[in-house]
Design a protein around this motif. Structure first.
Motif, short mmCIF file in Angstrom:
data_model
loop_
_atom_site.label_atom_id
_atom_site.label_comp_id
_atom_site.label_asym_id
_atom_site.label_seq_id
_atom_site.Cartn_x
_atom_site.Cartn_y
_atom_site.Cartn_z
N ARG A 256 0.81 -1.11 -0.05
CA ARG A 256 -0.08 0.14 -0.07
C ARG A 256 0.93 1.10 0.07
NH1 ARG A 256 -5.44 -0.01 1.78
NH2 ARG A 256 -6.17 -2.15 1.63
N VAL A 257 1.93 1.24 0.86
CA VAL A 257 2.85 2.43 0.96
C VAL A 257 3.47 2.49 -0.38
CG1 VAL A 257 4.60 3.49 1.96
CG2 VAL A 257 3.14 2.27 3.32
N ILE A 258 3.80 1.47 -0.94
CA ILE A 258 4.76 1.76 -2.23
C ILE A 258 3.63 2.14 -3.29
CG2 ILE A 258 5.56 0.42 -4.15
CD1 ILE A 258 6.98 -1.32 -1.91
N ALA A 259 2.33 1.74 -3.49
CA ALA A 259 1.27 2.03 -4.47
C ALA A 259 1.15 3.65 -4.24
CB ALA A 259 0.04 1.57 -4.28
N LEU A 260 1.23 4.19 -3.06
CA LEU A 260 0.66 5.56 -2.65
C LEU A 260 2.12 6.14 -3.22
CD1 LEU A 260 -0.83 7.95 -1.21
CD2 LEU A 260 0.61 6.92 0.81
N TRP A 261 3.09 5.70 -2.87
CA TRP A 261 4.37 6.73 -3.46
C TRP A 261 4.30 6.67 -4.90
CZ3 TRP A 261 8.80 4.32 0.32
CH2 TRP A 261 8.38 5.02 1.30
N MET A 262 4.03 5.74 -5.64
CA MET A 262 3.94 5.44 -7.01
C MET A 262 2.68 6.42 -7.60
SD MET A 262 4.33 1.49 -8.44
CE MET A 262 3.23 0.68 -7.57
N LEU A 263 1.65 6.65 -7.05
CA LEU A 263 0.93 7.79 -7.25
C LEU A 263 1.23 9.04 -6.97
CD1 LEU A 263 -2.39 5.67 -6.39
CD2 LEU A 263 -1.71 6.47 -8.59
N LEU A 264 1.71 9.37 -5.85
CA LEU A 264 1.97 10.64 -5.29
C LEU A 264 3.24 11.28 -6.23
CD1 LEU A 264 2.24 10.67 -1.45
CD2 LEU A 264 0.69 11.95 -2.85
N TYR A 265 4.11 10.55 -6.62
CA TYR A 265 5.51 10.87 -7.47
C TYR A 265 5.27 10.40 -8.97
CZ TYR A 265 6.34 12.03 -2.55
OH TYR A 265 6.71 12.50 -1.25
N ASN A 266 4.34 9.77 -9.26
CA ASN A 266 4.19 9.15 -10.66
C ASN A 266 5.50 8.40 -11.03
OD1 ASN A 266 2.97 8.92 -12.97
ND2 ASN A 266 3.70 10.99 -14.03
N ILE A 267 5.51 7.54 -10.08
CA ILE A 267 6.97 6.61 -10.34
C ILE A 267 6.54 5.28 -10.88
CG2 ILE A 267 8.55 5.08 -8.89
CD1 ILE A 267 8.57 7.48 -6.76
N PRO A 268 7.05 4.89 -12.02
CA PRO A 268 6.45 3.39 -12.65
C PRO A 268 6.95 2.20 -11.90
CG PRO A 268 8.51 4.52 -13.85
CD PRO A 268 8.02 5.39 -12.83
N ASP A 269 6.56 1.28 -12.17
CA ASP A 269 6.77 0.05 -11.40
C ASP A 269 8.13 -0.33 -11.79
OD1 ASP A 269 5.56 -0.64 -13.72
OD2 ASP A 269 4.10 -1.69 -12.92
N THR A 270 8.83 -0.13 -12.77
CA THR A 270 10.03 -0.46 -13.22
C THR A 270 11.08 0.21 -12.18
OG1 THR A 270 9.95 1.17 -14.91
CG2 THR A 270 9.57 -0.87 -15.52
#
Ligand SMILES: [Zn+2]
Length: 325
Positions: A256-270
């Motif tokens: 959940r934390v990682i998903a939130l960061w991906m959304l907040l900072y637009n970080i791709p899963d790669t």
């Protein structure tokens, strides 16, 4: 409409079989008569017999394959036998009547497609609308102190770690260890075995968790020692640090934390990587379920993108102090 198409496909299968069987029967008939030296069969008589055979075969096949045209179209009140007889008549005529029905659907394709999409989308969107993010953030352990300095840009990398300590180590103890090593603050979030998340270094600032990429990355640590290489004296090969894998609750919260960061900072899963991918270390250990963590994070990211509640939470977090530089 989706059911109607499925019904037609089954009807087409049955009617194709009937059509082919009748074609073969007709050819054999002509051949046998010719071989006997008899004149060609009376076409009228042959048609009646083949049509009757088609009806009988169509009915038998429909019965065997559970094909019932009214029942499958959801039209109630037609007795079983009558439905079977009508189905037999329809498929007994070969593929042509079924093809006319398909042609009708083809001509109304756009409407069919729209209705199909609505039918498909409906069950997926209902549940996730209630899906919440459930991760709080109030600037971490030192809300007034920006870690080892503010970043010059927002993070574009997420690094996940294990603490290499016992699975049951508390967050307070982790902080104490980092202070003793003169690294405090290190991770931006620590997830304990009970599945609770503890924000540590401020998200807009540099934590010392992965040498070389600290300025651009966020670090998350799952408490425990998930390395079991017996050749490594600090590993958990003999189980002295507790179970060699994170708990279910821990893995879920970390995702959940990682998903939130991906959304907040637009970080791709790669750009979500284990510590060992960016440093000379075995962290987070050979037993760490990295793929599972990534799959879950992606799942949450997708669910929240469709959830109104989650979007609201996200908007609130975006407006908080200590998130962006
Ligand atoms: Zn690490």
């Amino acid at each position: 409409m989706a059911e109607a198409l499925a019904v037609l496909i089954r009807l087409l299968v049955v009617s194709t079989i009937v059509e082919r069987v009748l074609e073969i029967a007709s050819q054999i008939w002509d051949y046998v008569l010719q071989a006997d030296g008899k004149p060609k069969a009376d076409p009228g008589r042959k048609r009646v017999i083949l049509q009757t055979a088609g009806f009988v075969l169509g009915t038998a096949l429909s019965l065997a394959m559970g094909v019932r045209v009214f029942g499958m179209l959801g039209i109630e009140g037609v007795p079983f036998l009558l439905d079977l007889v009508f189905t037999g008549i329809l498929v007994g005529g070969g593929t042509e009547p079924v093809h006319s029905l398909i042609k009708f659907l083809e001509e109304n394709k756009d409407r069919v497609k729209r209705e199909l999409n609505e039918a498909r989308a409906a069950p997926e969107t209902v549940m996730p609308e209630l899906e919440t993010i459930g991760i709080s953030y109030r600037g971490g352990l030192y809300p007034d102190r920006p870690g080892h300095g503010l970043r010059t840009g927002n993070p574009d990398l997420i690094v996940f770690h294990h603490s290499a300590t016992h699975l049951e180590t508390s967050f307070d103890r982790i902080v104490q260890i980092e202070r003793e090593r003169d690294l405090d603050p290190t991770y931006h979030c620590v997830v304990t075995a009970d599945g609770r998340h503890h924000n540590y270094c401020r998200w807009d600032s540099i934590g010392w968790h992965a040498k070389g990429v600290n300025a651009r990355s966020l670090g998350i640590c799952l408490v425990g020692n998930f390395h079991t290489d017996p050749a490594d004296p600090s590993s958990n090969a003999n189980g002295r640090f507790g179970p060699p894998q994170p708990t279910e609750a821990q893995l879920d919260t970390a995702a959940r934390v990682i998903a939130l960061w991906m959304l907040l900072y637009n970080i791709p899963d790669t750009q979500v990587v284990p510590h060992r991918a960016v440093g000379n270390t075995s962290c987070p250990g050979d037993r760490f379920p990295a793929q599972e963590l990534l799959d879950r994070a992606r799942k949450y990211r997708e669910m929240w993108a469709r959830s109104e509640v989650a979007q609201k939470e996200l908007a609130e977090l975006r407006g908080k102090e200590g998130v962006y530089v």
